[in-house]
Design a protein around this motif. Structure first.
Motif, PDB file in Angstrom:
ATOM      1  N   PHE A   1       7.252  -4.225   8.804  1.00 12.32           N
ATOM      2  CA  PHE A   1       8.068  -3.351   9.642  1.00 12.32           C
ATOM      3  C   PHE A   1       7.228  -2.666  10.724  1.00 12.32           C
ATOM      4  CE2 PHE A   1       9.878  -3.497   5.350  1.00 12.32           C
ATOM      5  CZ  PHE A   1      11.093  -4.104   5.619  1.00 12.32           C
ATOM      6  N   GLY A   2       6.260  -3.394  11.261  1.00 13.07           N
ATOM      7  CA  GLY A   2       5.430  -2.898  12.351  1.00 13.07           C
ATOM      8  C   GLY A   2       4.293  -1.992  11.932  1.00 13.07           C
ATOM      9  N   LYS A   3       4.102  -1.757  10.618  1.00 16.46           N
ATOM     10  CA  LYS A   3       3.065  -0.854  10.135  1.00 16.46           C
ATOM     11  C   LYS A   3       2.057  -1.604   9.266  1.00 16.46           C
ATOM     12  CE  LYS A   3       4.755   3.163  11.609  1.00 16.46           C
ATOM     13  NZ  LYS A   3       4.010   4.108  12.472  1.00 16.46           N
ATOM     14  N   ARG A   4       0.784  -1.229   9.392  1.00 12.60           N
ATOM     15  CA  ARG A   4      -0.237  -1.840   8.530  1.00 12.60           C
ATOM     16  C   ARG A   4      -0.041  -1.375   7.097  1.00 12.60           C
ATOM     17  NH1 ARG A   4      -5.545  -3.090  11.979  1.00 12.60           N
ATOM     18  NH2 ARG A   4      -4.592  -2.950  14.049  1.00 12.60           N
ATOM     19  N   VAL A   5      -0.132  -2.340   6.178  1.00  7.31           N
ATOM     20  CA  VAL A   5       0.037  -2.037   4.758  1.00  7.31           C
ATOM     21  C   VAL A   5      -1.217  -2.411   3.975  1.00  7.31           C
ATOM     22  CG1 VAL A   5       1.381  -2.567   2.680  1.00  7.31           C
ATOM     23  CG2 VAL A   5       2.544  -2.266   4.881  1.00  7.31           C
TER      24      VAL A   5
ATOM     25  N   LEU B   1      -6.701  -5.009  -3.431  1.00 10.01           N
ATOM     26  CA  LEU B   1      -5.780  -4.807  -2.313  1.00 10.01           C
ATOM     27  C   LEU B   1      -6.001  -3.405  -1.753  1.00 10.01           C
ATOM     28  CD1 LEU B   1      -2.317  -6.298  -3.398  1.00 10.01           C
ATOM     29  CD2 LEU B   1      -4.048  -7.331  -1.926  1.00 10.01           C
ATOM     30  N   PRO B   2      -6.811  -3.263  -0.692  1.00 11.58           N
ATOM     31  CA  PRO B   2      -6.943  -1.952  -0.053  1.00 11.58           C
ATOM     32  C   PRO B   2      -5.680  -1.634   0.761  1.00 11.58           C
ATOM     33  CG  PRO B   2      -8.802  -3.420   0.460  1.00 11.58           C
ATOM     34  CD  PRO B   2      -7.697  -4.257  -0.093  1.00 11.58           C
ATOM     35  N   LEU B   3      -5.160  -0.439   0.602  1.00 13.92           N
ATOM     36  CA  LEU B   3      -3.961  -0.020   1.306  1.00 13.92           C
ATOM     37  C   LEU B   3      -4.320   0.844   2.508  1.00 13.92           C
ATOM     38  CD1 LEU B   3      -1.716   0.964  -1.746  1.00 13.92           C
ATOM     39  CD2 LEU B   3      -1.817  -1.234  -0.548  1.00 13.92           C
ATOM     40  N   HIS B   4      -3.531   0.718   3.560  1.00 10.90           N
ATOM     41  CA  HIS B   4      -3.738   1.567   4.731  1.00 10.90           C
ATOM     42  C   HIS B   4      -3.559   3.037   4.321  1.00 10.90           C
ATOM     43  CE1 HIS B   4      -2.927   3.441   8.657  1.00 10.90           C
ATOM     44  NE2 HIS B   4      -3.697   2.470   9.128  1.00 10.90           N
ATOM     45  N   PRO B   5      -4.319   3.953   4.924  1.00  8.97           N
ATOM     46  CA  PRO B   5      -4.221   5.369   4.538  1.00  8.97           C
ATOM     47  C   PRO B   5      -2.819   5.962   4.639  1.00  8.97           C
ATOM     48  CG  PRO B   5      -6.167   5.021   5.873  1.00  8.97           C
ATOM     49  CD  PRO B   5      -5.408   3.728   5.887  1.00  8.97           C
ATOM     50  N   GLU B   6      -1.961   5.408   5.501  1.00 10.31           N
ATOM     51  CA  GLU B   6      -0.606   5.948   5.634  1.00 10.31           C
ATOM     52  C   GLU B   6       0.323   5.494   4.519  1.00 10.31           C
ATOM     53  OE1 GLU B   6       0.914   5.133   9.512  1.00 10.31           O
ATOM     54  OE2 GLU B   6      -0.609   6.342  10.541  1.00 10.31           O
ATOM     55  N   VAL B   7      -0.143   4.599   3.658  1.00  8.37           N
ATOM     56  CA  VAL B   7       0.654   4.145   2.530  1.00  8.37           C
ATOM     57  C   VAL B   7       0.495   5.138   1.381  1.00  8.37           C
ATOM     58  CG1 VAL B   7       0.962   2.350   0.791  1.00  8.37           C
ATOM     59  CG2 VAL B   7       0.515   1.716   3.177  1.00  8.37           C
ATOM     60  N   SER B   8       1.601   5.731   0.964  1.00 10.09           N
ATOM     61  CA  SER B   8       1.588   6.706  -0.138  1.00 10.09           C
ATOM     62  C   SER B   8       2.384   6.142  -1.309  1.00 10.09           C
ATOM     63  CB  SER B   8       2.210   8.038   0.310  1.00 10.09           C
ATOM     64  OG  SER B   8       1.442   8.616   1.339  1.00 10.09           O
TER      65      SER B   8
ATOM     66  N   ASN C   1       1.947  -2.182 -14.213  1.00  4.40           N
ATOM     67  CA  ASN C   1       1.468  -3.325 -13.422  1.00  4.40           C
ATOM     68  C   ASN C   1       2.184  -3.439 -12.084  1.00  4.40           C
ATOM     69  OD1 ASN C   1      -0.617  -4.466 -14.984  1.00  4.40           O
ATOM     70  ND2 ASN C   1       0.890  -5.323 -16.396  1.00  4.40           N
ATOM     71  N   SER C   2       2.630  -2.305 -11.542  1.00  4.98           N
ATOM     72  CA  SER C   2       3.296  -2.333 -10.245  1.00  4.98           C
ATOM     73  C   SER C   2       3.213  -0.973  -9.578  1.00  4.98           C
ATOM     74  CB  SER C   2       4.764  -2.747 -10.393  1.00  4.98           C
ATOM     75  OG  SER C   2       5.505  -1.738 -11.051  1.00  4.98           O
ATOM     76  N   VAL C   3       3.408  -0.963  -8.258  1.00  9.75           N
ATOM     77  CA  VAL C   3       3.489   0.283  -7.496  1.00  9.75           C
ATOM     78  C   VAL C   3       4.606   0.132  -6.473  1.00  9.75           C
ATOM     79  CG1 VAL C   3       1.028   0.843  -7.754  1.00  9.75           C
ATOM     80  CG2 VAL C   3       1.798  -0.460  -5.755  1.00  9.75           C
ATOM     81  N   GLU C   4       5.126   1.272  -6.028  1.00 11.23           N
ATOM     82  CA  GLU C   4       6.117   1.281  -4.968  1.00 11.23           C
ATOM     83  C   GLU C   4       5.697   2.270  -3.891  1.00 11.23           C
ATOM     84  OE1 GLU C   4       9.893   2.235  -6.674  1.00 11.23           O
ATOM     85  OE2 GLU C   4      10.153   0.257  -7.607  1.00 11.23           O
ATOM     86  N   PHE C   5       6.141   2.009  -2.663  1.00 10.22           N
ATOM     87  CA  PHE C   5       5.902   2.920  -1.542  1.00 10.22           C
ATOM     88  C   PHE C   5       6.894   2.577  -0.447  1.00 10.22           C
ATOM     89  CE2 PHE C   5       2.883  -0.606  -1.520  1.00 10.22           C
ATOM     90  CZ  PHE C   5       3.094  -1.193  -0.286  1.00 10.22           C
ATOM     91  N   GLU C   6       6.996   3.456   0.529  1.00  5.60           N
ATOM     92  CA  GLU C   6       7.904   3.223   1.647  1.00  5.60           C
ATOM     93  C   GLU C   6       7.132   2.911   2.919  1.00  5.60           C
ATOM     94  OE1 GLU C   6      10.662   6.387   2.188  1.00  5.60           O
ATOM     95  OE2 GLU C   6      11.863   5.857   0.422  1.00  5.60           O
TER      96      GLU C   6
ATOM     97  N   GLY D   1     -18.349   6.082  12.463  1.00  8.95           N
ATOM     98  CA  GLY D   1     -18.475   7.506  12.182  1.00  8.95           C
ATOM     99  C   GLY D   1     -17.228   8.142  11.613  1.00  8.95           C
ATOM    100  N   LEU D   2     -16.223   7.342  11.263  1.00 11.17           N
ATOM    101  CA  LEU D   2     -14.968   7.887  10.751  1.00 11.17           C
ATOM    102  C   LEU D   2     -14.552   7.146   9.477  1.00 11.17           C
ATOM    103  CD1 LEU D   2     -12.489   9.749  11.085  1.00 11.17           C
ATOM    104  CD2 LEU D   2     -11.434   7.929  12.457  1.00 11.17           C
ATOM    105  N   SER D   3     -14.392   7.890   8.405  1.00 14.76           N
ATOM    106  CA  SER D   3     -13.922   7.338   7.134  1.00 14.76           C
ATOM    107  C   SER D   3     -12.740   8.164   6.656  1.00 14.76           C
ATOM    108  CB  SER D   3     -15.042   7.362   6.083  1.00 14.76           C
ATOM    109  OG  SER D   3     -16.134   6.552   6.501  1.00 14.76           O
ATOM    110  N   ILE D   4     -11.657   7.492   6.266  1.00 16.93           N
ATOM    111  CA  ILE D   4     -10.416   8.149   5.867  1.00 16.93           C
ATOM    112  C   ILE D   4     -10.084   7.730   4.433  1.00 16.93           C
ATOM    113  CG2 ILE D   4      -7.969   8.462   6.394  1.00 16.93           C
ATOM    114  CD1 ILE D   4      -8.599   7.589   9.271  1.00 16.93           C
ATOM    115  N   ASP D   5      -9.716   8.687   3.608  1.00 18.10           N
ATOM    116  CA  ASP D   5      -9.361   8.383   2.223  1.00 18.10           C
ATOM    117  C   ASP D   5      -8.143   7.467   2.166  1.00 18.10           C
ATOM    118  OD1 ASP D   5     -11.427   9.979   1.354  1.00 18.10           O
ATOM    119  OD2 ASP D   5     -10.151  11.735   0.976  1.00 18.10           O
ATOM    120  N   ASN D   6      -8.207   6.496   1.276  1.00 16.39           N
ATOM    121  CA  ASN D   6      -7.064   5.619   1.026  1.00 16.39           C
ATOM    122  C   ASN D   6      -7.083   5.198  -0.433  1.00 16.39           C
ATOM    123  OD1 ASN D   6      -9.199   3.765   1.028  1.00 16.39           O
ATOM    124  ND2 ASN D   6      -7.968   2.127   1.925  1.00 16.39           N
TER     125      ASN D   6
END
Length: 547
Positions: A359-363, A471-478, A485-490, A518-523
């Motif tokens: 949907f146009g967003k990195r996951v 599977l690393p998730l983009h930081p905007e994925v909550s 054995n599963s996860v969900e997010f929007e 020089g930039l690291s963001i928690d994910n």
């Protein structure tokens, strides 16, 4: 010690003889620097098209921000501080701000900075006289002059001295993008000045460019170092070469304009719907121009055939990347070897990884690059653990080590693609783990539908091993609903579910994403872990609402 010797052996065996010879030559043979006055300056036939402006890096007359780190440069020693990051100092010596956004407003700062650099960096001394920063600075000073800033004779003289020093210290040991940057600087200087000396600079640069074009641009349009970020830098170099030849009414270098449409198409194929590059091998935002900026620049220069739309299944065979696009999904798959055998320094152990936008967003992402040099963090960012693929026995699929070294490398085999009416299938395997006991082989099958992806990881071989599917998730994925054995997010209001099937166990662990230097963001990383006898099969299903 024995392990280190093995790493060195399996690294050096891939080098070309001339790389080793030229490394020794550059280290032990120092040529005197010619400090005679500059040749005369050529008159341009027409004003060049606007060069692509970078981000502003000067926050004050003596204050700079590079790699998300701000520091003052107030005295001569600050150009070569030993406690400052080497890449930060390189950026300081590039002089990119001369041609950055709203640079005209900082013209007086730039003039003072040029004066300071000449006075505080005597010929041959310090970081600024190394070949790569010299190459970028030479081009930036020439661009700054061509867009209408006045040059003092002292600056012309310094520029000529820099070019002479560069011409005697070409990076024929490193090769790759460094040597191409050297050649670009010689061509710029050869056109900017006139006379016998400048003609020799131009001819040397021309010879290198014509030769390297054949090797560094693959037939599918990819740059052979297989990094979308460095591909973009190389593409900018080609566009700049077209621009300056047009400004001097000089015949274009053979092959340059022909490569640009192919390279733009390749870059389109390797970008997400947000317009940004994917992170395969060394990659970060803010270093190279964006796809849109490069396309706009190409249009201004009259480059044709650059509007081709990317196919729903695009296999960039020579590079080893595959793009899949279906309703609401875009994925880039890595079925590539780590890069050119003799220059894999920007390679990561990321084979059979992938990036996914929904949907146009990195996951799902690879973790990016925030640091160079030699450190545990640099090693981690190059490791298989930081990529969306499978780790066996906590080892890397290719033996990345030091800051820019690779010993034994994974080879990707039996790559297959199939486009059906309702789905797209891709499969491949690699032999990077066959150096381990039991000789494990990782095979990955992707199956793309309109509302789901099914990934099958098959590990063959013998013996007991640990297998981690990352599977690393983009930081905007909550994550909103973690289960056993599963996860969900929007994503953009749409529910997405990732389900793991097999005899393993799912962990959700804290990690970091590195979108800029020089930039690291928690994910978060999803890690599906199995420890036991091979063979092993793990299934990952990514399912979403398509309404």
């Amino acid at each position: 010690m024995i392990q280190k010797l093995k790493l060195v052996f399996h690294t050096v065996k891939y080098l070309k003889f001339r790389q080793i010879f030229n490394r020794l030559k550059r280290r032990y043979i120092k040529r005197a620097i010619n400090i005679s006055p500059s040749p005369s300056v050529s008159i341009i036939s027409r004003k060049p098209q606007s060069f692509v402006p970078g981000q502003s890096r000067m926050l004050g007359e003596n204050r700079f921000q590079f790699l998300n780190v701000t520091a003052d440069v107030e005295k001569a020693d600050d150009w070569n501080l030993t406690n400052q990051d080497k890449l930060w100092l390189y950026n300081l010596h590039y002089f990119d701000d001369l041609n950055a956004i709203e640079a005209i407003q900082r013209a007086s700062w730039h003039a003072n900075l040029i004066e300071r650099w000449i006075y505080e960096n005597p010929p041959g001394y310090g970081n600024g006289w190394e070949a790569y920063p010299s190459s970028l600075r030479i081009v930036n000073w020439i661009k700054w002059s061509l867009i209408g800033n006045s040059f003092k004779q002292q600056w012309f003289d310094s520029l000529a001295i820099q070019v002479r020093h560069l011409s005697n210290n070409l990076e024929t040991d490193l090769l790759g993008n460094h040597l191409f940057a050297n050649a670009k600087a010689l061509v710029f200087a050869g056109l900017f000045f006139k006379g016998k000396e400048s003609d020799s600079w131009y001819q040397t640069g021309l010879n290198i460019i014509e030769k390297e074009l054949l090797e560094q641009v693959l037939t599918d349009g990819g740059n052979f170092e297989l990094s979308p970020m460095y591909h973009s830098i190389f593409l900018l170099d080609l566009l700049d070469l077209v621009n300056i030849h047009h400004a001097y009414n000089k015949k274009q270098i053979s092959g340059v304009k022909d490569k640009i449409p192919l390279m733009l198409y390749w870059l389109k194929s390797m970008c997400h719907p947000d317009g940004g590059i994917s992170f395969f091998n060394d990659g970060a935002f803010g270093v190279a121009p964006s796809l849109d900026e490069l396309l706009d620049y190409a249009k201004k220069l009259g480059i044709k055939n650059i509007s081709e739309k990317v196919k729903t299944l695009e296999y960039l065979k020579d590079s080893g990347y595959i793009r899949v696009e279906r309703e609401n999904l875009v994925a880039m798959l890595d079925v590539a070897n780590i890069g050119p055998d003799y220059i894999p320094g920007h390679g990561h152990a990321d084979v059979l990884s992938f990036e996914l936008s929904l949907f146009g967003k990195r996951v799902i992402v690879n973790s990016g690059t925030s640091i160079y040099g030699i450190s545990s963090e640099r090693h981690k960012q190059r490791s298989t653990l930081s990529h969306s693929t499978v780790v066996i026995d906590e080892q890397n699929s290719s033996e990345v080590w030091s800051g820019f070294r690779v010993a034994r490398r994974a080879n990707v085999l039996n790559i297959k693609t199939k486009q059906n009416k309702n789905n797209i299938e891709v499969s491949a395997y690699h032999d990077g783990y066959t150096r381990l006991k039991g000789r494990p082989i990782h095979k990955r099958d992707w199956n793309f539908f309109d509302n789901r992806i099914i990934i099958k990881d098959s590990i063959s071989g013998k013996g007991v091993h640990s297998v981690n599917s990352i599977l690393p998730l983009h930081p905007e994925v909550s994550i909103i609903n973690p289960q056993e054995n599963s996860v969900e997010f929007e994503v953009n209001g749409k529910l997405v579910k990732i389900v793991f099937e097999g005899s393993g166990k799912l962990q959700v662990v804290s990690s970091q994403y590195h979108p800029e230097f020089g930039l690291s963001i928690d994910n978060k990383q999803l890690i599906y872990t199995y420890t036991g006898s091979l063979p092993f099969i793990g299934i990952t299903k990514i399912i979403w609402q398509n309404y």
